[in-house]
Design an enzyme around this catalytic site. Structure first.
Site, mmCIF file in Angstrom:
data_model
loop_
_atom_site.group_PDB
_atom_site.id
_atom_site.type_symbol
_atom_site.label_atom_id
_atom_site.label_comp_id
_atom_site.label_asym_id
_atom_site.label_seq_id
_atom_site.Cartn_x
_atom_site.Cartn_y
_atom_site.Cartn_z
ATOM 1 N N GLY A 182 -6.452 -1.269 -7.899
ATOM 2 C CA GLY A 182 -6.076 -0.299 -6.870
ATOM 3 C C GLY A 182 -6.619 -0.605 -5.487
ATOM 4 O O GLY A 182 -6.441 0.199 -4.573
ATOM 5 N N ARG B 78 -3.155 -6.504 -6.684
ATOM 6 C CA ARG B 78 -2.599 -6.596 -5.332
ATOM 7 C C ARG B 78 -3.487 -7.382 -4.373
ATOM 8 O O ARG B 78 -3.019 -8.267 -3.652
ATOM 9 C CB ARG B 78 -2.408 -5.175 -4.789
ATOM 10 C CG ARG B 78 -1.739 -5.095 -3.420
ATOM 11 C CD ARG B 78 -1.842 -3.682 -2.849
ATOM 12 N NE ARG B 78 -1.423 -2.677 -3.800
ATOM 13 C CZ ARG B 78 -0.180 -2.219 -3.933
ATOM 14 N NH1 ARG B 78 0.760 -2.656 -3.135
ATOM 15 N NH2 ARG B 78 0.108 -1.313 -4.852
ATOM 16 N N ARG C 223 9.654 -3.649 -2.089
ATOM 17 C CA ARG C 223 8.721 -2.615 -1.637
ATOM 18 C C ARG C 223 9.219 -1.829 -0.419
ATOM 19 O O ARG C 223 9.105 -0.612 -0.400
ATOM 20 C CB ARG C 223 7.328 -3.211 -1.368
ATOM 21 C CG ARG C 223 6.661 -3.802 -2.624
ATOM 22 C CD ARG C 223 5.209 -4.163 -2.386
ATOM 23 N NE ARG C 223 4.377 -2.995 -2.274
ATOM 24 C CZ ARG C 223 3.957 -2.463 -1.155
ATOM 25 N NH1 ARG C 223 4.234 -3.036 0.003
ATOM 26 N NH2 ARG C 223 3.239 -1.375 -1.161
ATOM 27 N N CYS D 198 24.733 -4.430 -1.754
ATOM 28 C CA CYS D 198 25.598 -3.301 -1.410
ATOM 29 C C CYS D 198 24.826 -2.001 -1.581
ATOM 30 O O CYS D 198 25.195 -1.139 -2.394
ATOM 31 C CB CYS D 198 26.850 -3.322 -2.272
ATOM 32 S SG CYS D 198 27.749 -4.874 -2.105
HETATM 33 C C1 LIG Z 1 -1.320 -2.123 -11.764
HETATM 34 C C2 LIG Z 1 -2.554 -2.036 -12.532
HETATM 35 C C3 LIG Z 1 -3.698 -2.681 -12.102
HETATM 36 C C4 LIG Z 1 -3.755 -3.434 -10.820
HETATM 37 O O1 LIG Z 1 -3.550 -2.609 -9.762
HETATM 38 P P1 LIG Z 1 -3.606 -3.176 -8.271
HETATM 39 O O2 LIG Z 1 -3.237 -1.992 -7.456
HETATM 40 O O3 LIG Z 1 -2.620 -4.259 -8.222
HETATM 41 O O4 LIG Z 1 -4.985 -3.647 -8.046
HETATM 42 C C5 LIG Z 1 -4.822 -2.606 -12.882
HETATM 43 N N1 LIG Z 1 -4.819 -1.907 -14.024
HETATM 44 C C6 LIG Z 1 -3.740 -1.257 -14.460
HETATM 45 C C7 LIG Z 1 -3.819 -0.524 -15.727
HETATM 46 C C8 LIG Z 1 -2.573 -1.298 -13.736
HETATM 47 O O5 LIG Z 1 -1.502 -0.662 -14.179
#
Ligand SMILES: *Cc1c(COP(=O)(O)O)cnc(C)c1O
Length: 419
Positions: free
Chosen positions: A230, A275, A310, A341
């Protein structure tokens, strides 16, 4: 402020295009490795710290391998992702399997390869006990509910489908211990694309306190705490990247105060970020096909939202650089479109950019996570190649572009004669 520069010149990309026509994704290995090293160093105070790269961000075995060389494991959430991690050289015990609404086959494979199984629900604990057998290491995912504010992408924790309630965790660890499970982990993941440093420190505090409470009540000792992923990235030039050292220092203080201070043995900290690991180091490179002026000015690229969805899906900002025009004034307003489209097939709306012409090479930034991987074939659009800009300056194709034959591969045209 984030600096939005591309790691290559127009001349360089023109050469690449001679053998790899646009559109394509290209990943900057050197910058990716530098970031990986910075993250590793920031947490080096914690013995056993490990980042499990969330492969869904960019599920390419070459990228996974590059990261494995920095001791990263893999965070997987489906059966093919487990196989991909294995094929990329990640040993089973360095695969975190964080899934939800999981099928029997997935649990079976995860156990078979020795992945760390991170359970999303109490019912899964009983399910896996009954149908697969409990592994000796079990992790469980906490959903703090109203205790923690969520954010726009993942939503409020109490609305999120993931994880156990606090009460269910106590029940779960008690059950697992009684059934002979010996090793335990605790996990949460409550944010997505979060740029606040303090947010991650607060999450750690919640987990540390919870681990102590569970430990006191059930007698379980934790081998690791997985702080989830996250971590956000500055898509917009006015945003600022998170500060690993600041986050790590805040977490260290709490670790000493809560985990060690309250008598829990040393434990390992894990992350499962995706990410921030690949996102800023991937670029979608495309060529301007057409310009169009009606009620607005449009730039039509040879890439579409199937290459990077995105902006269309979340209205997300992705910075755009026109190669060779970096120093020209951004004095023309454009909608930058693909050719699906669908009217939301736009990479940018009312974006001020330098005046463009067909043939200009347009680079879309921060496409290294949830870019190629979220690709799709709607309108019979083919998915692009992925290239790796190696640390030595060479370019390696790490996934070829799809062909029309790939698109037809799941069809049997001979069967038509029977209709
Ligand atoms: C998507 C996800 C991550 C990674 O999240 P990022 O935002 O890409 O760092 C980690 N753990 C779980 C369970 C996820 O679904």
């Amino acid at each position: 402020m984030a600096i939005k520069k591309v790691p290559f010149s127009k001349e360089f990309i023109e050469k690449v295009i001679q053998t790899h026509p646009t559109p394509f994704h290209i990943y900057d290995e050197k910058a990716m490795l530098e970031n990986a090293e910075k993250l590793k160093q920031a947490f080096s105070w914690n013995k056993g710290f490990k980042e499990f790269y969330a492969v869904k961000a960019a599920p390419n075995p070459y990228l996974i391998k590059v990261l494995k060389n920095k001791d990263f494991g893999a965070d997987c959430s489906s059966l093919p992702e487990i196989i991909l991690a294995q094929k990329s050289g990640i040993p089973g015990n360095e695969i975190m399997f964080t899934s939800n609404n999981t099928s029997l086959k997935e649990f079976e494979l995860a156990k078979e390869v020795g992945a760390i199984i991170n359970l999303d629900d109490l019912s899964h604990l009983y399910y896996i006990d009954k149908n697969v057998g409990l592994p000796d290491l079990i992790c469980m995912r906490y959903n703090p509910g109203p205790l923690k504010e969520g954010n726009a992408i993942i939503g409020k924790p109490e609305e999120a489908k993931y994880g156990y309630t606090r009460e269910q965790l106590f029940e779960g660890y008690r059950y697992a211990k009684q059934k002979g499970v010996k090793r335990f982990g605790l996990h949460t993941m409550v944010a997505s694309n979060e740029l606040s440093n303090d947010y991650f420190i607060e999450t750690a505090e919640i987990l540390f306190n919870l681990a102590i409470d569970i430990s006191k009540e059930t007698g379980v000792h934790f081998e690791f705490i997985n702080l989830g992923g996250g971590i956000g990235i500055p898509y917009h030039p006015e945003q600022t990247a998170v500060d690993y050292d600041y986050i790590s220092a805040g977490i260290k203080k709490l670790y000493e105060k809560i985990i060690i201070g309250k008598g829990h043995p040393e434990l390992k900290l894990y992350l499962e970020a995706g990410r921030v690991i690949t996102g800023p180091y991937g670029y979608l490179v495309s060529t301007v096909q057409h310009l169009k002026s009606t009620y607005k000015n449009y730039v039509g690229l040879d890439a579409s939202m199937h290459n990077l969805m995105r902006p269309a899906m979340y209205g997300a900002y992705h910075h755009i650089t026109v190669l060779g025009k970096e120093d020209m004034p951004n004095n023309k307003s454009y909608d930058v479109t693909g050719s699906l489209c669908e009217n939301n097939d736009k990479f940018a709306i009312d974006r001020n950019l330098p005046a463009m012409e067909p043939g200009d090479i347009v680079v879309i930034h921060d496409a290294g996570a949830h870019g190629h991987s979220m690709g799709f074939n709607y309108n019979a659009k083919l998915r692009s190649a992925e290239l790796l800009l190696r640390s030595d300056g060479s370019v390696k194709e790490i996934r070829r572009a799809e062909t029309i034959d790939d698109y037809f591969a799941t069809l049997n045209f001979e069967g038509l004669t029977q209709l």
